[in-house]
Scaffold this active site. Sequence first.
Site, PDB file in Angstrom:
ATOM      1  N   CYS A 144       6.519  -6.468   6.305  1.00  0.00           N
ATOM      2  CA  CYS A 144       7.531  -6.281   7.616  1.00  0.00           C
ATOM      3  C   CYS A 144       8.178  -7.340   8.841  1.00  0.00           C
ATOM      4  CB  CYS A 144       6.772  -4.650   8.749  1.00  0.00           C
ATOM      5  SG  CYS A 144       8.455  -4.030   9.243  1.00  0.00           S
ATOM      6  N   CYS A 179       1.820  -1.466  15.805  1.00  0.00           N
ATOM      7  CA  CYS A 179       1.169  -0.605  14.309  1.00  0.00           C
ATOM      8  C   CYS A 179       0.785  -2.155  13.541  1.00  0.00           C
ATOM      9  CB  CYS A 179       2.989  -0.706  13.739  1.00  0.00           C
ATOM     10  SG  CYS A 179       3.171  -0.574  12.059  1.00  0.00           S
ATOM     11  N   CYS A 185       6.530  -4.654  15.552  1.00  0.00           N
ATOM     12  CA  CYS A 185       6.019  -3.186  16.372  1.00  0.00           C
ATOM     13  C   CYS A 185       4.525  -3.552  16.531  1.00  0.00           C
ATOM     14  CB  CYS A 185       6.293  -1.528  15.238  1.00  0.00           C
ATOM     15  SG  CYS A 185       7.933  -1.865  14.923  1.00  0.00           S
ATOM     16  N   CYS A 225      -1.056   6.483  10.059  1.00  0.00           N
ATOM     17  CA  CYS A 225      -0.076   6.364  10.706  1.00  0.00           C
ATOM     18  C   CYS A 225      -0.294   5.321  11.895  1.00  0.00           C
ATOM     19  CB  CYS A 225       0.461   7.173  10.969  1.00  0.00           C
ATOM     20  SG  CYS A 225       2.252   6.692  12.336  1.00  0.00           S
ATOM     21  N   GLU A 256       0.785  -1.074  -0.253  1.00  0.00           N
ATOM     22  CA  GLU A 256       0.238  -0.215  -0.081  1.00  0.00           C
ATOM     23  C   GLU A 256       1.098   1.086  -0.019  1.00  0.00           C
ATOM     24  OE1 GLU A 256      -4.525  -1.280   2.503  1.00  0.00           O
ATOM     25  OE2 GLU A 256      -2.442  -0.526   3.398  1.00  0.00           O
ATOM     26  N   CYS A 267       3.411   8.829   0.726  1.00  0.00           N
ATOM     27  CA  CYS A 267       3.929   7.962   2.164  1.00  0.00           C
ATOM     28  C   CYS A 267       4.046   6.744   1.252  1.00  0.00           C
ATOM     29  CB  CYS A 267       2.784   7.258   3.570  1.00  0.00           C
ATOM     30  SG  CYS A 267       3.267   5.771   4.708  1.00  0.00           S
TER      31      CYS A 267
END
Length: 394
Positions: free
Chosen positions: A136, A143, A140, A367, A116, A129
């Site tokens: 990933c 997230c 985290c 975010c 994305e 962004c």
Amino acid sequence: MPIPGHIDPVPVPRPQVATDDPRPDLLGLARPQIRDLLTEAGLDDRQAKLRAKQLWHQIYNRGARDFQDMSDIAKPQRAWFAERFRIGRPEVVTELVSTDGTRKWLLRTGDGHDFEMVFIPDADRGTLCVSSQVGCTLNCRFCHTGTMRLVRNLTAGEIVGQVMLARDSLGEWPSQPEGRMLSNIVMMGMGEPLYNFDNVRDALRIVMDGDGLGLSRRRITLSTSGVVPMMARAGEEIGVNLAVSLHAVTKEVRDEIVPLNRKYGIDELLEACAAYPGANNARRITFEYVMLKDKNDSDEDAHELVRLIRKYRLPAKVNLIPFNPWPGAAYECSSDERVRRFSEIVFEAGISAPVRRPRGRDIMAACGQLKSAAEKKSRAELDRIAAEKQAALV
């Protein structure tokens, strides 16, 4: 409470799988690489240099998606290029527009993986962004992307391609240095940019090239969760603004929410920030700090943040980010009053600490909310699909 995730996060992306189209993709290549491909294809050195310059201008200044659109090149030469090369763009699967104008694209790579990107418009400017990986590896906990498996690194072409697609959508060809809405880029999408260093570096060099996309390095920010050994190299070889996903000021809390902290601790990270090439009061390091209720948002946390910035004499500002919820998240957002108080403490110490207004929450584009459909397939299933594609090309 046990902490999920790798104690020692290590990026182990799959290799890119060949697509059905055997022609080399010119998108993401530096000019010398394009020239070398033309030489290998049979052009003499002089012609290769000239044609590489023309192709570069058409692709990055004019936004050409097809060789037939290159009006300053003779038709027979265009056909010759088309037989041997292609100009890729990631495939647009879906595009969503938020009530606040934020746009989110679900994109697909040539070998079938989804990722994305997000465009955040303001009155006279806009920020794209950009993602650097499919998935990933860092886990985290606050997230949404961190709940995905790491599938693979994006290529330089797939990273540059995001900028090209945004320019397509905004109608901003040919490239103009003034008056364009896409004015800033942040490497804050899916993935850890410093775990895909070479491709991120090569892509951003193309983005910053004055004869192509032409964005100033001062308008580009690279965000890292703290891959300390790569930070100085990023400053030297890329030289863009640095943002650090700090999110906590004690070892216990940061170990929990940013597991990479167990490999590169807060003090080691801040020492690397102090040594970052080019950091000064005019180019401050940005510390990103997501506000989590009763986890990292106390007055004591704010005072400790100030102490750490002063201890390392960091030219810094702090972006306070209200936590953006997603399904299954283990945290809640701090109250508005708590966020305000935290910001006041940091401001009173002489350090800028604005609160970032959430954008695109209604389309999961804010975010920490990015997560593509790639996670729906297991790693074994993705490997099986990749093997089948590879076998079909043999």
